[in-house]
Design a protein around this motif. Structure first.
Motif, PDB file in Angstrom:
ATOM      1  N   GLU A   1       7.492   4.952  -0.957  1.00  0.00           N
ATOM      2  CA  GLU A   1       6.858   4.624   0.432  1.00  0.00           C
ATOM      3  C   GLU A   1       5.864   5.540   0.635  1.00  0.00           C
ATOM      4  N   LEU A   2       6.258   6.861   0.692  1.00  0.00           N
ATOM      5  CA  LEU A   2       5.635   7.816   0.949  1.00  0.00           C
ATOM      6  C   LEU A   2       4.186   7.989   0.166  1.00  0.00           C
ATOM      7  N   THR A   3       4.434   7.818  -1.150  1.00  0.00           N
ATOM      8  CA  THR A   3       2.929   7.611  -2.230  1.00  0.00           C
ATOM      9  C   THR A   3       2.272   6.665  -1.673  1.00  0.00           C
ATOM     10  N   VAL A   4       2.648   5.271  -1.204  1.00  0.00           N
ATOM     11  CA  VAL A   4       1.830   4.247  -0.934  1.00  0.00           C
ATOM     12  C   VAL A   4       1.080   4.940   0.260  1.00  0.00           C
ATOM     13  N   LYS A   5       1.503   5.506   1.242  1.00  0.00           N
ATOM     14  CA  LYS A   5       1.100   6.053   2.415  1.00  0.00           C
ATOM     15  C   LYS A   5      -0.140   7.150   2.006  1.00  0.00           C
ATOM     16  N   ILE A   6       0.135   8.194   1.107  1.00  0.00           N
ATOM     17  CA  ILE A   6      -0.720   8.997   0.650  1.00  0.00           C
ATOM     18  C   ILE A   6      -1.906   8.477  -0.085  1.00  0.00           C
ATOM     19  N   LYS A   7      -1.506   7.220  -0.908  1.00  0.00           N
ATOM     20  CA  LYS A   7      -2.764   6.650  -1.418  1.00  0.00           C
ATOM     21  C   LYS A   7      -3.692   6.208  -0.436  1.00  0.00           C
ATOM     22  N   LYS A   8      -3.319   5.698   0.762  1.00  0.00           N
ATOM     23  CA  LYS A   8      -4.050   4.967   1.642  1.00  0.00           C
ATOM     24  C   LYS A   8      -5.053   6.205   2.300  1.00  0.00           C
ATOM     25  N   LEU A   9      -4.175   7.572   2.643  1.00  0.00           N
ATOM     26  CA  LEU A   9      -4.906   8.689   3.166  1.00  0.00           C
ATOM     27  C   LEU A   9      -6.036   9.291   2.355  1.00  0.00           C
ATOM     28  N   LEU A  10      -5.777   9.284   0.787  1.00  0.00           N
ATOM     29  CA  LEU A  10      -6.596   9.624   0.002  1.00  0.00           C
ATOM     30  C   LEU A  10      -8.101   8.468  -0.168  1.00  0.00           C
ATOM     31  N   LYS A  11      -7.714   7.350   0.015  1.00  0.00           N
ATOM     32  CA  LYS A  11      -8.847   6.245   0.221  1.00  0.00           C
ATOM     33  C   LYS A  11      -9.624   6.648   1.367  1.00  0.00           C
ATOM     34  N   ILE A  12      -9.029   7.028   2.347  1.00  0.00           N
ATOM     35  CA  ILE A  12      -9.848   7.076   3.755  1.00  0.00           C
ATOM     36  C   ILE A  12     -10.914   8.529   3.550  1.00  0.00           C
ATOM     37  N   ILE A  13     -10.054   9.464   3.134  1.00  0.00           N
ATOM     38  CA  ILE A  13     -10.867  10.570   3.098  1.00  0.00           C
ATOM     39  C   ILE A  13     -11.815  10.797   1.807  1.00  0.00           C
ATOM     40  N   GLY A  14     -11.683   9.923   0.693  1.00  0.00           N
ATOM     41  CA  GLY A  14     -12.697   9.857  -0.311  1.00  0.00           C
ATOM     42  C   GLY A  14     -12.304  10.804  -1.358  1.00  0.00           C
ATOM     43  N   PHE A  15     -10.947  10.934  -1.495  1.00  0.00           N
ATOM     44  CA  PHE A  15     -10.421  12.275  -2.705  1.00  0.00           C
ATOM     45  C   PHE A  15      -9.673  11.219  -3.804  1.00  0.00           C
ATOM     46  N   ASN A  16     -10.057  11.670  -5.021  1.00  0.00           N
ATOM     47  CA  ASN A  16      -8.927  10.881  -6.143  1.00  0.00           C
ATOM     48  C   ASN A  16      -8.536  11.893  -6.915  1.00  0.00           C
ATOM     49  N   THR A  17      -8.322  13.336  -6.351  1.00  0.00           N
ATOM     50  CA  THR A  17      -7.663  14.395  -6.910  1.00  0.00           C
ATOM     51  C   THR A  17      -7.243  15.404  -5.883  1.00  0.00           C
ATOM     52  N   GLY A  18      -6.503  16.115  -6.078  1.00  0.00           N
ATOM     53  CA  GLY A  18      -6.280  17.452  -5.179  1.00  0.00           C
ATOM     54  C   GLY A  18      -4.652  17.605  -5.161  1.00  0.00           C
TER      55      GLY A  18
ATOM     56  N   GLY B   1      12.599  18.020   4.752  1.00  0.00           N
ATOM     57  CA  GLY B   1      13.286  18.674   5.778  1.00  0.00           C
ATOM     58  C   GLY B   1      14.801  18.712   5.496  1.00  0.00           C
ATOM     59  N   LYS B   2      15.563  19.292   6.315  1.00  0.00           N
ATOM     60  CA  LYS B   2      17.168  19.208   6.164  1.00  0.00           C
ATOM     61  C   LYS B   2      17.702  17.819   6.811  1.00  0.00           C
ATOM     62  N   ASP B   3      16.599  17.430   7.709  1.00  0.00           N
ATOM     63  CA  ASP B   3      16.891  16.071   8.279  1.00  0.00           C
ATOM     64  C   ASP B   3      16.559  14.956   7.669  1.00  0.00           C
ATOM     65  N   GLY B   4      16.213  15.071   6.185  1.00  0.00           N
ATOM     66  CA  GLY B   4      16.086  14.042   5.221  1.00  0.00           C
ATOM     67  C   GLY B   4      14.582  13.640   5.176  1.00  0.00           C
ATOM     68  N   LYS B   5      13.680  14.162   6.310  1.00  0.00           N
ATOM     69  CA  LYS B   5      12.263  13.448   6.267  1.00  0.00           C
ATOM     70  C   LYS B   5      11.312  14.531   5.219  1.00  0.00           C
ATOM     71  N   TYR B   6      10.123  13.712   5.180  1.00  0.00           N
ATOM     72  CA  TYR B   6       9.238  14.457   4.338  1.00  0.00           C
ATOM     73  C   TYR B   6       8.098  14.894   5.236  1.00  0.00           C
ATOM     74  N   TYR B   7       7.725  16.096   5.088  1.00  0.00           N
ATOM     75  CA  TYR B   7       6.732  16.314   6.167  1.00  0.00           C
ATOM     76  C   TYR B   7       5.373  16.897   5.506  1.00  0.00           C
ATOM     77  N   PHE B   8       4.442  16.113   5.801  1.00  0.00           N
ATOM     78  CA  PHE B   8       2.993  16.301   5.064  1.00  0.00           C
ATOM     79  C   PHE B   8       2.424  17.591   5.673  1.00  0.00           C
ATOM     80  N   LEU B   9       1.898  18.501   5.037  1.00  0.00           N
ATOM     81  CA  LEU B   9       1.442  19.786   5.435  1.00  0.00           C
ATOM     82  C   LEU B   9      -0.121  19.714   5.536  1.00  0.00           C
ATOM     83  N   GLU B  10      -0.806  19.623   4.118  1.00  0.00           N
ATOM     84  CA  GLU B  10      -2.167  19.719   3.876  1.00  0.00           C
ATOM     85  C   GLU B  10      -2.392  19.192   2.546  1.00  0.00           C
TER      86      GLU B  10
END
Length: 345
Positions: A278-295, A302-311
């Motif tokens: 689920e996170l991978t799908v959302k990151i792919k959408k992010l990359l498409k918006i900003i026009g990156f295919n690598t990075g 987190g200890k709360d079980g969530k995945y926090y995007f930083l940069e």
């Protein structure tokens, strides 16, 4: 003309490793180093596949030739590994100029602007069937990326840009947690003139002792809620391929806030990792918006079980992921660029 072009810097070791695969399989390529303007001895085998902008011949309209390489033609592949030029190395010879420091400074500044215009003109004409990286966007605006990620439903730490001590204290009460601060732009990396000491800026926790020293007003700064983490994740992206590594930096007080404060005596444990689909799908959408295919992407589990995007860093290091996890990313980049091209020599 070589079929493959690598736009990078002389000082980039990851580019060296990818180039070694071209040599191993005898595939023709050219490497353009943008942090060096030295004259290259093309009779030297070491530099036979290297070139830079020390011999330019451009007709407008018409061909754009650099050292007899026709940039008007189409490459099979282009890898924009580090497409930002270090223009400080491309300045006029001052030794016999007889000009004042003030005028030299103005001339150097103007020369850099002219070279940027020239590079933009040349790069805009380059075409490739396979392109990895982005010739124009070498970095992403950290604040804009966080905003886009949040809109896509990707968790981010609660974030503010503030400029007064009062705002820090109010934010601290709001999140009922500790805060960290990091650079809005790029971290500082500087070496003393005597090359004996390197200075780096890191992500830091705003402890009580630091808060006591902060003035009431300061330059706008990025402040985030401190996420209590299970571990950190560095993910390198190459097209549709995702190479992730879990970094157990929280087990060491030195690296707990920022894993880049490497502890060579007690290094963090690093293991291969797979991001949730689920996170991978959302990151792919992010990359498409900003026009990156690598990075390279930084994430906190987190200890709360969530995945926090930083940069995301479009030209981030990937050797630190490749070697510990045995991913051999350098070879896969070669294969991505050549598409199983047969040996040519």
């Amino acid at each position: 003309m070589a079929k493959h072009l690598i736009v990078t810097q002389d000082s980039d070791g990851s580019s060296d490793e990818v180039c070694s695969w071209f040599y191993r399989y005898g595939v023709s390529f050219k490497r353009l180093n943008l942090d060096s303007y030295k004259i290259i001895d093309r009779n030297n085998d070491l530099y036979s596949d290297y070139f830079n902008f020390d011999n330019i011949d451009i007709s407008i309209p018409g061909e754009k030739k650099v050292n007899d390489e026709n940039f008007t033609e189409k490459f099979t592949s282009i890898w924009y590994r580090r497409p930002s030029a270090n223009l400080d190395n491309m300045v006029i010879d001052e030794t016999e100029s007889g000009l004042s420091e003030f005028l030299l400074h103005k001339i150097r500044s103007n020369q850099k602007s002219e070279l940027k215009e020239l590079y933009s003109y040349i790069f805009n004409s380059i075409q490739g069937s396979v392109i990895l990286g982005n010739r124009l966007e070498t970095r992403a605006n950290k604040l804009e990326i966080l905003s886009i990620a949040s809109k896509l439903g990707i968790c981010i730490p609660r974030t503010k840009v503030i400029s007064t001590k009062r705002q820090i204290l109010e934010f601290q009460k709001e999140v009922n947690n500790s805060l960290i601060t990091k650079s809005i732009f790029e971290p500082i990396a500087a070496m003393d003139d005597d090359l004996k000491q390197r200075h780096m800026s890191y992500t830091n926790e705003l402890t009580d002792s630091i808060l006591d020293k902060i003035p009431n007003y300061f330059s706008p700064s990025l402040v985030q809620e401190k996420i209590e983490k299970d571990f950190e994740i560095r993910t390198f992206i190459m097209g549709e391929k995702y190479y992730s590594m879990a970094i157990f930096s929280q087990n060491n007080e030195k690296t707990a806030v920022d894993f880049r404060r490497y502890d060579l005596e007690k290094p963090s444990r690093n293991i291969p990792f797979a991001l949730p689909e689920e996170l991978t799908v959302k990151i792919k959408k992010l990359l498409k918006i900003i026009g990156f295919n690598t990075g390279s992407i930084d994430i906190i589990k987190g200890k709360d079980g969530k995945y926090y995007f930083l940069e995301i860093n479009s030209v981030g290091q990937f050797g630190m992921v490749s070697r510990p996890c045995n991913y051999n990313i350098e070879y896969h980049i070669y294969k991505y660029l050549t598409r199983d091209e047969e040996k040519t020599s």
